[in-house]
Design a protein around this motif. Structure first.
Motif, PDB file in Angstrom:
ATOM      1  N   THR A   1       0.842  -1.193   0.000  1.00 12.08           N
ATOM      2  CA  THR A   1       0.000   0.000   0.000  1.00 12.08           C
ATOM      3  C   THR A   1       0.881   1.250   0.000  1.00 12.08           C
ATOM      4  O   THR A   1       1.960   1.253   0.578  1.00 12.08           O
ATOM      5  N   GLY A   2       0.413   2.297  -0.646  1.00  6.97           N
ATOM      6  CA  GLY A   2       1.182   3.537  -0.691  1.00  6.97           C
ATOM      7  C   GLY A   2       2.373   3.426  -1.630  1.00  6.97           C
ATOM      8  O   GLY A   2       2.460   2.530  -2.468  1.00  6.97           O
ATOM      9  N   LYS A   3       3.309   4.364  -1.470  1.00  6.16           N
ATOM     10  CA  LYS A   3       4.459   4.448  -2.356  1.00  6.16           C
ATOM     11  C   LYS A   3       5.629   3.612  -1.845  1.00  6.16           C
ATOM     12  O   LYS A   3       5.796   3.428  -0.644  1.00  6.16           O
ATOM     13  N   VAL A   4       6.424   3.142  -2.783  1.00  2.00           N
ATOM     14  CA  VAL A   4       7.695   2.481  -2.456  1.00  2.00           C
ATOM     15  C   VAL A   4       8.767   3.562  -2.394  1.00  2.00           C
ATOM     16  O   VAL A   4       8.984   4.296  -3.351  1.00  2.00           O
ATOM     17  N   ARG A   5       9.444   3.668  -1.236  1.00  2.00           N
ATOM     18  CA  ARG A   5      10.466   4.705  -1.053  1.00  2.00           C
ATOM     19  C   ARG A   5      11.848   4.086  -1.051  1.00  2.00           C
ATOM     20  O   ARG A   5      12.079   3.069  -0.380  1.00  2.00           O
ATOM     21  N   SER A   6      12.755   4.700  -1.798  1.00  2.00           N
ATOM     22  CA  SER A   6      14.138   4.228  -1.836  1.00  2.00           C
ATOM     23  C   SER A   6      14.896   4.752  -0.625  1.00  2.00           C
ATOM     24  O   SER A   6      14.598   5.819  -0.091  1.00  2.00           O
ATOM     25  N   ARG A   7      15.923   3.998  -0.218  1.00  4.85           N
ATOM     26  CA  ARG A   7      16.759   4.383   0.901  1.00  4.85           C
ATOM     27  C   ARG A   7      18.221   4.329   0.471  1.00  4.85           C
ATOM     28  O   ARG A   7      18.624   3.492  -0.335  1.00  4.85           O
ATOM     29  N   ALA A   8      19.021   5.216   1.041  1.00  2.79           N
ATOM     30  CA  ALA A   8      20.447   5.234   0.732  1.00  2.79           C
ATOM     31  C   ALA A   8      21.156   4.081   1.427  1.00  2.79           C
ATOM     32  O   ALA A   8      20.647   3.489   2.378  1.00  2.79           O
TER      33      ALA A   8
END
Length: 317
Positions: free
Chosen positions: A211-218
């Motif tokens: 659900t919602g957006k997939v967020r990238s991480r450093a």
């Protein structure tokens, strides 16, 4: 940021492929805008070395040449970076056409179509249509989930991601921190395999439950990526496809058709209930919970207890 780096790598590759003589770092810095914007020599040197290593990892053969005055130059000779002739049979072309169809609802649909056109120009037989169905049943691989494209790019770039995921037995989604390995389609649904940082173990996620957006991480991956990621085998195991036991359940009449399709035996109990003997494997408890009050587990006792525990967890929210 990812687009800026891709553009910088492309410009560097074009410079190295287009030159007839080795180019020094100084010349390359003066030819590529991103290098001109580097704040210092040290910053440029670090950026250039990383880009050069990335291009080599992508398969570009970059030669290092030292001139008579000791200056180091770089070039990518075309004869060293030329692909062999493209030869595809009908089955291989059909596979490429099917892969391109995955992108029909995605942003890269034009790129996929362009790639097939380039294959045609490179020698794909004129009588082979990659988009043509080769049987009465045309295969389709849907990619409707909004999470498909960002997860595919994260798998390619080896970037950790964060997303909210709702398990089949949970009332609300929870946040998951994942190092994505591979995407695979199984029985019309897309699944992501990767390393779940919160649980410290490999996990498989169904994209339709994100659900919602997939967020990238450093940052880099903390776990090793296996040489072979068995998404289908894992999902099949969890779905009870590799079951070596059987379970006995009561099923309300007129419901649970997926369960009926798997049943080895069905007996009418009357009063609106049937008794089914179904394959029992890992994950069957989670699947049975999805049918709610239409299913009652009779045996084995361990499966009944697992289903009851899951129902209680859902009731508590």
């Amino acid at each position: 940021m990812a687009i800026a780096k891709a553009e910088r790598l492309m410009n560097l590759a074009l410079c190295l492929l287009g030159t007839g003589r080795p180019l020094s770092k100084r010349e390359l810095r003066g030819s590529i805008e991103a290098y001109l914007e580097a704040g210092s020599d040290d910053s440029f040197n670090r950026m250039f070395e990383r880009d050069k290593d990335d291009l080599r990892e992508l398969g570009l053969v970059i030669a290092t040449v030292e001139s008579l005055d000791g200056e180091i130059g770089y070039l990518a000779r075309r004869d060293s970076n030329r692909l062999p002739p493209v030869t595809l049979d009908a089955e291989e072309a059909a596979a490429l056409g099917l892969a391109a169809k995955v992108w029909q609802q995605a942003r890269l649909a034009g790129a996929a179509s362009g790639a097939l056109q380039k294959l045609r120009a490179a020698g794909l037989p004129e009588d082979v249509d990659p988009y043509e169905a080769h049987s009465a049943l045309e295969p389709r691989i849907p990619a409707h989930e909004a999470s498909f494209e960002p997860l595919m790019l994260a798998c390619r770039d080896r970037r950790p991601v964060v997303f909210d995921y709702r398990k089949a037995t949970a009332a609300r989604p929870e946040q998951r921190h994942v190092e994505p390995w591979a995407l695979e389609c199984w029985r019309g649904h897309w699944y992501l395999a990767g390393w779940d940082r919160d649980r410290g173990a490999e996990r498989v996620f169904r994209l339709s439950r994100i659900t919602g957006k997939v967020r990238s991480r450093a940052g880099r991956f903390t776990a090793d990526v296996p040489d072979v990621v068995t998404v289908r085998e894992t999902v099949a195991s969890w779905a009870g496809e590799t079951a070596d036991r059987t379970a006995l359940i009561r099923l309300r009449s007129g419901s649970g058709y997926p369960l009926r399709a798997k049943a080895a035996a069905v007996r009418d109990l009357g009063d609106g209930w049937d008794e089914l003997e179904i394959p029992y494997g890992h994950g069957l408890d989670a699947w049975l919970v999805e049918f709610g009050p239409d299913v009652v587990v009779l045996e084995p006792a361990e499966l009944r207890a697992e289903v009851v525990d899951r129902l209680r967890a859902v009731a508590k929210g």
